[in-house]
Design an enzyme around this catalytic site. Structure first.
Site, short mmCIF file in Angstrom:
data_model
loop_
_atom_site.label_atom_id
_atom_site.label_comp_id
_atom_site.label_asym_id
_atom_site.label_seq_id
_atom_site.Cartn_x
_atom_site.Cartn_y
_atom_site.Cartn_z
N THR A 270 74.31 -63.06 -3.89
CA THR A 270 75.73 -63.06 -3.56
C THR A 270 76.11 -62.03 -2.50
OG1 THR A 270 76.32 -63.92 -5.71
CG2 THR A 270 78.02 -62.66 -4.57
N HIS B 53 74.95 -70.58 -13.42
CA HIS B 53 74.10 -69.66 -14.20
C HIS B 53 74.13 -69.98 -15.69
CE1 HIS B 53 72.89 -66.93 -11.08
NE2 HIS B 53 74.13 -66.61 -10.75
N LYS C 119 84.57 -61.84 -7.48
CA LYS C 119 83.60 -60.74 -7.60
C LYS C 119 83.96 -59.65 -6.59
CE LYS C 119 79.75 -63.81 -8.75
NZ LYS C 119 78.40 -64.28 -8.34
N ASP C 120 83.79 -58.41 -7.00
CA ASP C 120 84.10 -57.30 -6.09
C ASP C 120 83.23 -57.34 -4.84
OD1 ASP C 120 81.63 -56.28 -7.11
OD2 ASP C 120 82.64 -54.94 -8.51
N ARG C 121 81.93 -57.62 -5.01
CA ARG C 121 81.04 -57.59 -3.84
C ARG C 121 81.40 -58.67 -2.82
NH1 ARG C 121 78.19 -58.88 -8.39
NH2 ARG C 121 77.01 -60.82 -8.54
N HIS D 131 75.11 -68.78 -1.04
CA HIS D 131 73.71 -69.19 -1.27
C HIS D 131 73.79 -70.51 -1.99
CE1 HIS D 131 74.57 -67.94 -5.35
NE2 HIS D 131 74.98 -66.77 -4.88
N ASN E 270 71.67 -57.83 -3.98
CA ASN E 270 72.78 -57.34 -4.80
C ASN E 270 72.53 -55.89 -5.22
OD1 ASN E 270 74.14 -59.76 -4.71
ND2 ASN E 270 73.55 -60.40 -6.77
ZN ZN Z 1 76.64 -65.81 -5.28
#
Ligand code: ZN
Length: 554
Positions: free
Chosen positions: A79, A296, A161-163, A338, A100
């Site tokens: 990610t 997931h 998500k923060d990232r 991805h 990550n």
């Molecule tokens: Zn991802």
């Protein structure tokens, strides 16, 4: 039953529920709002499979310059690296976001793991309980460059998500919001919290208090509802309908609810900040994380993913209809950070005999201790995040033991039947970052695009095709992260109102998105400052200047 997300969106932005609408009138002049949507784990395989079933937002976005062969071309298809390519125009070898998580044995704390979107220099930060920061991103984003050139522009991001939010907005953002488990929060200091976020969080808190009924699946999704037993666990996947107990935030996240609420807040921010209404163009980056959590948790080929993608189509359609109704001159690009892969248990039923879960003996810690004992070396030998990817030698070792361990480890991994290739840092340093079409890249070229000296491992392990790198299925059952095309290939869809449909089989790279958007709004880029190339099918590309022209053979 329909989820409450649309109702939430309508309440937030004070518009009646919007049915599917034809696209807005043709645009003239450059857009004033660039909407950049990343659908986490949205593989081109899923795009190809579901495209005939999309009728709303995804159908609309597929009717512009729609590239079904986009590539997150690097090897470490995770990610953080994936999101780092989209709005910087560069591979992880340049963005510095190699994974990550990586390892820094010199960090002054006991936890040597580094999270991609943390600032480990902040006292008390750890890789699991971290201080969110863009400090590891080594290049500017489109929104940052735009603000430098045109200070009136706004750079806004919202994500599950923060990232994702950090990597798409970068170092200078006006608003940045992400889901942290119970609500949307920000790492930006000082600014007042927008009412869109206040209302969105309140709506989610209220929804979480209630049990959620199972969804009704259309016949097309029901046809995928075959129960699949997951190895080494009691789990059954494939026939889920997203029923949720009250206060089950994990189930909220792994369901269409999260994306609906993310888009509702995004629409609220458009109104509140008047995005696209000022002379200078704005960037709104949105990362929708539910597809990833659904993948997931349930795999990619069951009823759950079918429901998730149909809801995603509807939610994006509703969001675009809001933009239409505001009269904003906007453009959209949608891609994935991805791809993804199904659970091996269902893949074997579908005729993939080689589909398997990874041998836990390949885990860095297990392999390191085994080799250290064999060689008579003290310590843990190796450290790494999992059974593949970047592997680091114990930095306490002297040069001789270091070389002995490296030689033994490379040989041991290469000898394992689930390992496709092992490359050392020296081999990767000696390899050029490729600039050819990414579908033709060799494995070492894919690994090179993920390599950044000082952050990357002493060697990198690539698993064989169809090996799922999860052996412990207690948390997740399926994943991505490999160097294979099921994890690299993603759709890249450019759309503007009035655009002539131009579906394309041409091979493009997600690093092409940023220079294409820059050309759309007439923002010049420094020659050589990005890896990607402007795509002439989607923008008025400048005729010359390296790094800002279309790659010859794509
Ligand atoms: Zn991802």
């Amino acid at each position: 039953m329909r989820l409450k997300t649309l109702a939430t969106a309508a309440a937030l932005i004070c518009v009646p529920p919007l049915a599917a609408q034809p696209s807005a009138p043709p645009a003239s002049g450059p857009p004033k709002l660039l909407v950049v949507i990343s659908v986490d784990q949205f593989s081109a395989d899923l795009w190809d499979e579901y495209r005939p079933h999309f009728t709303a937002g995804l159908a609309r976005l597929g009717s512009g310059a729609a590239f079904r062969n986009g590539y997150q071309s690097h090897a470490a298809t995770e990610t953080c690296p994936g999101h780092s390519t989209i709005l910087t125009g560069s591979h992880p070898a340049r963005t510095g976001i190699i994974a990550n998580n990586w390892v820094d044995q010199g960090v002054p704390r006991s936890d040597v793991g580094i999270y991609c979107a943390e600032d480990e220099r902040v006292p008390g930060s750890s890789s699991s309980n971290y201080t969110v920061s863009p400090v590891h991103l080594l290049v500017p984003t489109l929104g940052e460059l735009l603000k430098q050139a045109r200070p009136g522009s706004r750079n806004v991001a919202i994500a599950g998500k923060d990232r994702a939010a950090v990597m798409m907005s970068g170092h200078v953002a006006d608003q940045r919001w992400y889901w942290t488990g119970q609500k949307f929060e920000t790492d930006l200091k000082g600014a007042a919290v927008p009412q869109a976020v206040v209302k969105g969080n309140a709506a989610i808190a209220k929804a979480l208090l209630e049990y959620r009924e199972p969804m009704e699946a259309p016949a097309f999704c029901q046809a995928k509802a075959r129960p699949i037993a997951i190895e080494n666990s009691e789990k059954i996947v494939g026939n889920g309908l997203f029923a949720r107990n009250a206060e089950d935030a994990a189930a909220f996240r792994a369901s269409p609810e999260l994306d609906g609420d993310t888009l509702a807040i995004a629409a609220g921010l458009v109104d509140e900040l008047q995005l696209g209404k000022r002379p200078d163009p704005d960037v709104l980056a949105i990362s929708l994380s539910a597809t990833d959590y659904v993948g997931h948790t349930f795999g990619t080929e069951g009823q759950e993913m079918c429901l998730q993608l149909l809801e995603l189509d509807r939610e994006i359609g509703d969001f675009l209809a809001v933009l239409d109704s505001r009269g904003i001159p906007y453009s959209v690009v949608l891609t994935g950070d991805h791809g993804g892969k199904d659970v091996p248990e269902r893949e074997r039923l579908a005729g993939a005999p080689g589909a398997a879960r990874v041998d836990p003996a390949l885990a860095a810690g297990t392999m390191g201790l085994k080799l250290a004992a064999k060689l008579g070396i003290k310590g843990f030998g190796l450290v790494g995040e999992s059974a593949f990817g970047d592997m680091y030698l114990d930095s306490a070792l002297g040069p001789r033991d270091r070389q002995r361990l490296l030689t033994a480890a490379v040989a041991a991994y290469r000898a394992h039947p689930q390992v496709e290739a092992v490359f050392t840092a020296d081999q990767l340093k000696a390899t050029r970052v490729p600039s050819t079409a990414p579908d033709k890249w060799s494995l070492i070229e894919r690994a090179r695009a993920s390599f950044y000296p000082g952050r990357s491992g002493d060697f990198v392990v690539l698993l064989k095709k169809d090996v799922t790198p999860i052996s412990d299925t207690s948390r997740y059952v399926a994943t991505h992260g490999s160097a294979w095309d099921y994890d690299r290939r993603v759709p890249v869809l450019f759309w503007r109102p009035g655009m002539t449909p131009a579906p394309s089989d041409a091979v493009v790279d997600t690093t092409d998105i940023m220079p294409t958007l820059a050309a759309t709004i007439g923002l010049p880029l420094q020659p050589g400052s990005v890896d990607g190339h402007c795509l002439a099918a989607a923008a008025p590309c400048p005729s010359e200047s390296a790094g800002n022209t279309e790659r010859g053979k794509r």
